[in-house]
Scaffold this motif. Structure first.
Motif, short mmCIF file in Angstrom:
data_model
loop_
_atom_site.label_atom_id
_atom_site.label_comp_id
_atom_site.label_asym_id
_atom_site.label_seq_id
_atom_site.Cartn_x
_atom_site.Cartn_y
_atom_site.Cartn_z
N LEU A 90 0.85 -1.18 0.00
CA LEU A 90 0.00 0.00 0.00
C LEU A 90 0.89 1.24 0.00
O LEU A 90 1.66 1.45 0.95
CB LEU A 90 -0.91 0.00 1.24
N ASN A 91 0.84 2.01 -1.05
CA ASN A 91 1.65 3.23 -1.19
C ASN A 91 3.14 2.96 -0.97
O ASN A 91 3.85 3.74 -0.35
CB ASN A 91 1.18 4.31 -0.22
N THR A 116 2.46 9.42 2.10
CA THR A 116 1.07 9.16 2.48
C THR A 116 1.00 8.47 3.85
O THR A 116 1.91 7.74 4.22
CB THR A 116 0.41 8.24 1.42
N ALA A 118 -0.67 5.93 5.17
CA ALA A 118 -0.49 4.48 5.24
C ALA A 118 0.39 4.01 4.10
O ALA A 118 -0.02 4.03 2.94
CB ALA A 118 -1.85 3.79 5.19
N TYR A 120 2.90 0.77 3.50
CA TYR A 120 3.50 -0.42 4.11
C TYR A 120 3.36 -1.65 3.23
O TYR A 120 2.58 -1.67 2.28
CB TYR A 120 2.88 -0.71 5.48
N LYS A 123 1.37 -8.79 5.34
CA LYS A 123 1.07 -10.20 5.06
C LYS A 123 0.25 -10.75 6.23
O LYS A 123 0.55 -10.46 7.39
CB LYS A 123 2.38 -10.97 4.90
N THR A 124 -0.78 -11.51 5.89
CA THR A 124 -1.65 -12.12 6.91
C THR A 124 -1.54 -13.64 6.85
O THR A 124 -1.44 -14.21 5.77
CB THR A 124 -3.12 -11.70 6.67
N ARG A 152 4.54 -3.55 12.74
CA ARG A 152 3.26 -3.75 13.44
C ARG A 152 2.85 -5.21 13.37
O ARG A 152 2.99 -5.85 12.32
CB ARG A 152 2.15 -2.88 12.82
N GLN A 154 -0.70 -7.28 14.23
CA GLN A 154 -2.09 -6.89 14.48
C GLN A 154 -3.03 -8.09 14.43
O GLN A 154 -2.94 -8.92 13.53
CB GLN A 154 -2.49 -5.88 13.40
N TYR A 157 -8.41 -5.60 14.35
CA TYR A 157 -8.18 -4.16 14.50
C TYR A 157 -9.11 -3.58 15.55
O TYR A 157 -10.28 -3.92 15.57
CB TYR A 157 -8.42 -3.48 13.15
N THR A 211 -1.83 -10.25 11.27
CA THR A 211 -1.31 -9.47 10.14
C THR A 211 -0.03 -8.77 10.57
O THR A 211 0.04 -8.20 11.66
CB THR A 211 -2.35 -8.43 9.68
N ASP A 224 1.21 3.59 9.74
CA ASP A 224 0.14 4.33 9.07
C ASP A 224 0.17 5.82 9.42
O ASP A 224 -0.85 6.49 9.42
CB ASP A 224 -1.22 3.72 9.41
#
Lengths: 467, 133
Positions: A90-91, A116, A118, A120, A123-124, A152, A154, A157, A211, A224
Motif C-alpha cells: 500500500l503506497n 502518504t 499508510a 507499508y 502479510k496475513t 506492526r 495486528q 483491529y 497481520t 500508518d
C-alpha cells in the motif's frame, strides 16, 4: 586440574555426528545427530547459510567461538520471506534482489514508501489456533533513506503492537493499542555489512489470523503515519513470524516452512563412563558399590588405596550453556544407562526459569536433587559430581547443594541432549561445551570450572555492562 | 520420513486425533507426546488475503478454509507394519524379504488430502511430493 575423560567443544562434525575433542580415539563422539529438515546457521564468515538435513550446526552468532545449535521444531508463518514484491503493498514499492543480503548473495529487496499516511507491506496468516499466543516477529533490515523502521503485529483491529526502530541510536519504541494484545519485548542483533535482525515479541488476541506490517520512515511514527520524505526506504530480507521465542531464520517462498527439531545423543560409551577408562575390574565405583559393599573390612582397604591415590573414584559432569531456549516442554541433558534407571540429569523446567538437577540410581530412585533458579537468556555453567556418599551440585561457580549419603548410578553408557538417550525431552539451546571427568573433582577445581576468569567476563556472560 | 496433509472439520477433532497418537504427563503436569512424529498445526488456512484500509483496519476479511489443517512428518518406523516376516536360510541369509506396508495411523486416512504441489506449507528442504505417504 584433571583432564576431562570426554570433552565436546563444538568444532568437528559430519552428517549425523558431532565429534568430541577428548578422547582422541573417538569413543566420546556423539554418534547420533538428526534433524530431518534443512536449517540455517550463521557461518564463520558471518553469513547465514542453509545446511542440509542431519548436518549439525556450529553457529557463530555469539562470537568467534561457535556453539552447537540445538533448536526445537518451528514454523515460519510468513511466506515469501525474501520477496517483498509478493507481499500486499500500500503506497509502497518493492524492488527485488537489489543488494547483498545477510546470506551473502544479492537477494535483499528495497522497499520505498511515499509520504502518504499508510505506506507499508503486509502479510496475513492463520494462527495455529484462535487463542492468545506468544509470538515473535522478526526481520532483517539495513538503513537506506530515513532513520526509522516501523513494525506492526495486528490481530482484530485495533488490537496490535507497534514498534519503531531508530537506526542511529539503536533503540526501540513500542506501544500497545486496542485490547488483549500485549507487547512483551523488542531487541536486535547486528550482522555483517550493517544488517540488523529486529525482533518483536507479543501476546496476541484471540483472532484467527495475524497481520504483520513493515514500513521505512524518516520521521518517528507508525506504519500508518504520514512521513516527511516521499522516498523513505530500507533494505529488507528474511521476515519471520513464529510461536514463542526467536529462533534461527527459516527461508520461505510460496509456502510456510517448518524446520524440524535437532536431536543429539549417543555420546561416549559404557567403558568411558564406568571407571578409569581402563577396565571394569579397575573401576572403583563398581568395586565398592557392587562387589565389596557387604564385605566388612574390604571397603576400608579400598578406601586406603583411594586415599593414597592408588585409585580414584567418582565422576563429574559439566555443561557450559551459552543460552537455554524457552520452550513449552521439559528439556534435559543427561548421562544415563539409556533408561530411566540410572542417570545424572540437568533438566530445564517448563516455567523457563529453573533447572532441576538430579541423580537417579536403581529403578530411577532419586539419590540427590536440587531445583535452582537460572536465567535462560544468559550463559550458565553447571557441574554435578558424584561418588559414594558425596553428591555435589554447582551452578555458575557456587556449590548450591550437597548430599552426603547414597550409592552412585551404575552402568552409565551415554551422554545425550535429551532425557535418557532415547527420544523424549530434547534439550534446546546453544552449547558451548560439555565435559565428563572420571573423578569427582575437588571443590576448588569445580568452582574454577563453573566460574569465570574475571569479573568482566562474568558480567558479560550475564549480559551486564561494566563501566 | 513420510509426509501427510490432513484436514479435519474443526480443531477439537484434530486435537483428538493427535492425542490418540500417544501422550503422557511430565513432572510439571504438562502433557507431552510419546510418539516421534512431527505435527504442524496450520489451522484454518488463508485462502485469500484480507484487504486493509489506510489505518490498517480490515475492509475485506480474509477468506479462510472451513476445515482445520495439519501437516505431519511421520516417523516411518512408527507407521510401518510387517505383513510377512522375512524367510532366512540356515546361515541367516534372506531367502524371501519381509513384506511391509506403510499407512496412515488409524483414523487419519479419511482426513488425508492428496495434493499435486507442496500446498501452503512444507518442511524446510523436504519435497512433499517425493515423501508423500
Amino acid at each position: 586440574m584433571a583432564n576431562p575423560t570426554l570433552a565436546m567443544i563444538p568444532s568437528g562434525y559430519k552428517a549425523g555426528k558431532v565429534y568430541s575433542v577428548l578422547p582422541a580415539n573417538g569413543d566420546g563422539d556423539f554418534t547420533t545427530f538428526t534433524r530431518a529438515s534443512f536449517a540455517t546457521r550463521l557461518n564463520n564468515a558471518g553469513f547465514i547459510e542453509t545446511v542440509d538435513a542431519n548436518i549439525p550446526r556450529l553457529d557463530y552468532t555469539s562470537g568467534s567461538c561457535p556453539v552447537l545449535l540445538l533448536e526445537e521444531q518451528k514454523i515460519n508463518n510468513l511466506t515469501d520471506s525474501e520477496n517483498f514484491n509478493n507481499w500486499t503493498k500500500l503506497n509502497i514499492t518493492a524492488a527485488t534482489n537489489t543488494t547483498m543480503s545477510p546470506s551473502g548473495d544479492a537477494s535483499a529487496d528495497t522497499i520505498t514508501r511515499n509520504s502518504t499516511a499508510a505506506s507499508y507491506v503486509n502479510k496475513t496468516f492463520t494462527k495455529e489456533e484462535e487463542d492468545s499466543l506468544i509470538m515473535t516477529l522478526s526481520v532483517f533490515v539495513k538503513k537506506n533513506v530515513g532513520d526509522f523502521f516501523a513494525i506492526r503485529a495486528q490481530g482484530t483491529y485495533p488490537n496490535r503492537v507497534d514498534s519503531l526502530f531508530e537506526f542511529s541510536t539503536e533503540t526501540f519504541t513500542s506501544l500497545e493499542s486496542g485490547n488483549n494484545f500485549s507487547f512483551i519485548g523488542a531487541s536486535f542483533k547486528k550482522y555483517a555489512n550493517d544488517w540488523y535482525r529486529l525482533d518483536v515479541s507479543f501476546e496476541t488476541d484471540e483472532a484467527a489470523t495475524l497481520t504483520t506490517l513493515f514500513s521505512p520512515r524518516s520521521l518517528t511514527g507508525q506504519v500508518d503515519s504520514t512521513d516527511s520524505a516521499s522516498d523513505s526506504s530500507v533494505f529488507i530480507w528474511g521476515a519471520q513470524c513464529e510461536n514463542d521465542n526467536l529462533t534461527s531464520y527459516i527461508k520461505t517462498t510460496t509456502s510456510a516452512q517448518t524446520r524440524l527439531k535437532d536431536v543429539c545423543k549417543d555420546g561416549g560409551n559404557s567403558v568411558l563412563f564406568n571407571g578409569n577408562y581402563q577396565s571394569d575390574l579397575l573401576n572403583p565405583l563398581r568395586l565398592r558399590s557392587t562387589y565389596f559393599e557387604n564385605l566388612q573390612g574390604t571397603t576400608d582397604i579400598l578406601n586406603s588405596f583411594l586415599c593414597d591415590g592408588v585409585l580414584s573414584y567418582g565422576s563429574t559432569m559439566f555443561v557450559d550453556l551459552q543460552k537455554s531456549f524457552k520452550d513449552r516442554t521439559l528439556g534435559r541433558i543427561s548421562i544415563s544407562d539409556s533408561s530411566t534407571s540410572n542417570a545424572v540429569v540437568i533438566s530445564k523446567k517448563t516455567n523457563n526459569s529453573q533447572f532441576y538437577l538430579f541423580i537417579a540410581r536403581a529403578n530411577g530412585n532419586i539419590v540427590a536433587e536440587i531445583t535452582t533458579d537460572v536465567d535462560y537468556d544468559v550463559r550458565n555453567k553447571i557441574a554435578i559430581s558424584w561418588e559414594v556418599d558425596s553428591f555435589k551440585f554447582y551452578v555458575n561457580g557456587f556449590l548450591v547443594h550437597t548430599v552426603t549419603s547414597g550409592e552412585t548410578p551404575i552402568d552409565l553408557n551415554a551422554f545425550a541432549f535429551n532425557e535418557n538417550n532415547q527420544n523424549s525431552w530434547n534439550f534446546f539451546g546453544e552449547i558451548n561445551q560439555v565435559h565428563y571427568y572420571n573423578s569427582s573433582l575437588q571443590n576448588l577445581e569445580i568452582e574454577k570450572l563453573t566460574s569465570y576468569s574475571s569479573f568482566e567476563k562474568m558480567a558479560e556472560s550475564q549480559l551486564c555492562n561494566v563501566e | 520420513m513420510k509426509i501427510g496433509k490432513y484436514e479435519f472439520k474443526d480443531k477439537s477433532t484434530a486435537d483428538a486425533k493427535i492425542k490418540a497418537l500417544g501422550v503422557s504427563t511430565d513432572e510439571d503436569g504438562n502433557e507431552y507426546p510419546t510418539h516421534s512424529h512431527s505435527i504442524v498445526k496450520l489451522g484454518h488456512i488463508v485462502l485469500e488475503q484480507p484487504e486493509l484500509d489506510e489505518d490498517g483496519e480490515i475492509i475485506k476479511e480474509a477468506v479462510l478454509s472451513e476445515n482445520y489443517h495439519l501437516d505431519v512428518a511421520w516417523n516411518e518406523k512408527e507407521i510401518t507394519t510387517i505383513e510377512e516376516e522375512a524367510i532366512l536360510d540356515e546361515d541367516g541369509m534372506v531367502i524371501t524379504p519381509e513384506v511391509i506396508s506403510i499407512d496412515h495411523p488409524y483414523g487419519w486416512k479419511s482426513a488425508s488430502v492428496d495434493l499435486e504441489t507442496n500446498g501452503v506449507h512444507s518442511f524446510f528442504g523436504i519435497d512433499y511430493l517425493a515423501h508423500k505417504i
